[in-house]
Design an enzyme around this catalytic site. Structure first.
Site, PDB file in Angstrom:
ATOM      1  N   ARG A 104      45.898  41.767  45.262  1.00 58.08           N
ATOM      2  CA  ARG A 104      45.657  42.883  44.380  1.00 58.08           C
ATOM      3  C   ARG A 104      46.708  44.148  44.428  1.00 58.08           C
ATOM      4  NH1 ARG A 104      40.855  46.520  46.955  1.00 58.08           N
ATOM      5  NH2 ARG A 104      41.394  46.780  49.190  1.00 58.08           N
ATOM      6  N   HIS A 174      36.681  40.648  42.073  1.00 59.07           N
ATOM      7  CA  HIS A 174      35.665  41.863  42.337  1.00 59.07           C
ATOM      8  C   HIS A 174      35.367  42.814  41.032  1.00 59.07           C
ATOM      9  CE1 HIS A 174      34.388  45.422  44.383  1.00 59.07           C
ATOM     10  NE2 HIS A 174      35.213  45.122  45.599  1.00 59.07           N
ATOM     11  N   ASP A 218      25.049  46.140  49.256  1.00 61.14           N
ATOM     12  CA  ASP A 218      26.249  45.449  49.522  1.00 61.14           C
ATOM     13  C   ASP A 218      25.695  44.089  49.857  1.00 61.14           C
ATOM     14  OD1 ASP A 218      28.495  44.313  49.865  1.00 61.14           O
ATOM     15  OD2 ASP A 218      29.279  45.892  51.364  1.00 61.14           O
ATOM     16  N   GLU A 273      30.452  40.133  41.806  1.00 61.57           N
ATOM     17  CA  GLU A 273      31.552  39.924  42.160  1.00 61.57           C
ATOM     18  C   GLU A 273      31.431  38.111  42.364  1.00 61.57           C
ATOM     19  OE1 GLU A 273      33.222  41.819  45.568  1.00 61.57           O
ATOM     20  OE2 GLU A 273      32.115  43.587  44.928  1.00 61.57           O
TER      21      GLU A 273
END
Length: 298
Positions: A104, A174, A218, A273
């Site tokens: 990324r 993501h 999360d 994601e």
């Protein structure tokens, strides 16, 4: 985006305003090249660094992707928002290497850009191993990322292990989705599934009903079905992927400690994601390849 046009965000960075047709390069921040794609079916903006999708707007619709108003456009730094590619590992690294891998924040190569017969536009980017990548991940590889822009966004990532040994591999698209308010959305397609709650002491739980957001979230959902849907009032975003994991994330009020998000902007996104992570991690045999797909539509 829900609150402001993507070009306005870029204008806030360095005065760039994107009003182009077809596929063209632009530059933003400290020299980050962007590829702008527009056709009659939709539009997209792609940073060559990271092969990072920053915007996707179906014709006549809203941006499906969220880009932080505090995003930083600098070489070797991942831009906050859009679809960062987390690979060849996801999350933290046991030896302290960059979180979510190097893909990324590394410059990719544009291999081709062509118009398809049905009016869509196909972009192909690639990344090969180098001295820099082998210092972090000691394998020969080729990543090829195909992006097709139309009324839907079709993504395909092929990873080839070109080394003579097996390779551990995890990855994720993501994706930051633009929504009205994270406390008002529902994510369907994950009910009754096992997930890992990674906040605080890691716990393994079962999802009761659809996913809603009441604070910092999360979670890593395992062995998920192909499709999830974000329901945001009368608007829905459909996520279809061949990947086996789904990571659902929003930092909640902890975003105040994340400089490139800020204290209030976290309310305008949720991350769902798709990838193969944790229990769904992969091992690529010598010479083997793996292809992951994802399609986003409104």
């Amino acid at each position: 985006m829900t609150q402001q046009d993507f070009s306005t965000v870029l204008a806030n960075v360095n005065g760039v305003h994107l009003t182009t047709s077809g596929a063209h390069f632009k530059q933003v921040g400290e020299g980050l090249p962007l590829l702008v794609v527009e056709n009659q079916l939709g539009s997209a903006v792609i940073a060559i660094q990271g092969a990072h999708l920053l915007s996707f707007v179906p014709a006549g619709g809203q941006d499906l992707l969220w880009l932080s108003p505090n995003a930083i456009f600098e070489p070797a730094k991942a831009v906050r928002g859009g679809i960062p590619l987390c690979m060849p590992w996801f999350g933290g690294h046991p030896e302290g290497l960059p979180s979510h891998g190097f893909a990324r924040s590394t410059d990719w190569t544009l291999q081709s850009a062509r118009n398809l017969a049905d009016g869509r536009t196909e972009i192909v980017l690639s990344l090969q191993d180098s001295e820099q990548t082998r210092a972090m991940w000691p394998y020969a590889f080729n990543f090829e990322f195909t992006i097709v822009v139309g009324t839907a966004l079709d993504l395909s990532m092929t990873t080839q292990n070109l080394s003579d040994t097996s390779v551990p591999y995890t990855y994720a698209f993501h994706t930051y989705f633009a929504i009205s308010d994270y406390t008002q959305v529902v994510v369907t397609g994950l009910a009754d599934l096992n997930y890992i709650d990674t906040i605080g002491v890691e716990r393994r739980l079962v999802q009761q009903g659809d996913v809603v957001f009441t604070g910092s979230t999360d979670r890593v959902y395992l062995d998920v079905p192909e499709v999830q849907t974000i329901v945001d009032g009368t608007r829905s975003i459909r996520i279809a992927s061949s990947a086996h994991s789904a990571v659902v994330w929003n930092p909640g009020e902890h975003a105040k400690n994340i400089a490139d998000i800020g204290s209030d902007a976290y309310r305008q996104f949720v991350c769902v994601e798709r990838g193969d992570v944790f229990d769904n991690a992969l091992t690529l045999a010598a010479g083997a390849s793996h292809t992951a797909t994802m399609t986003l539509s409104a």
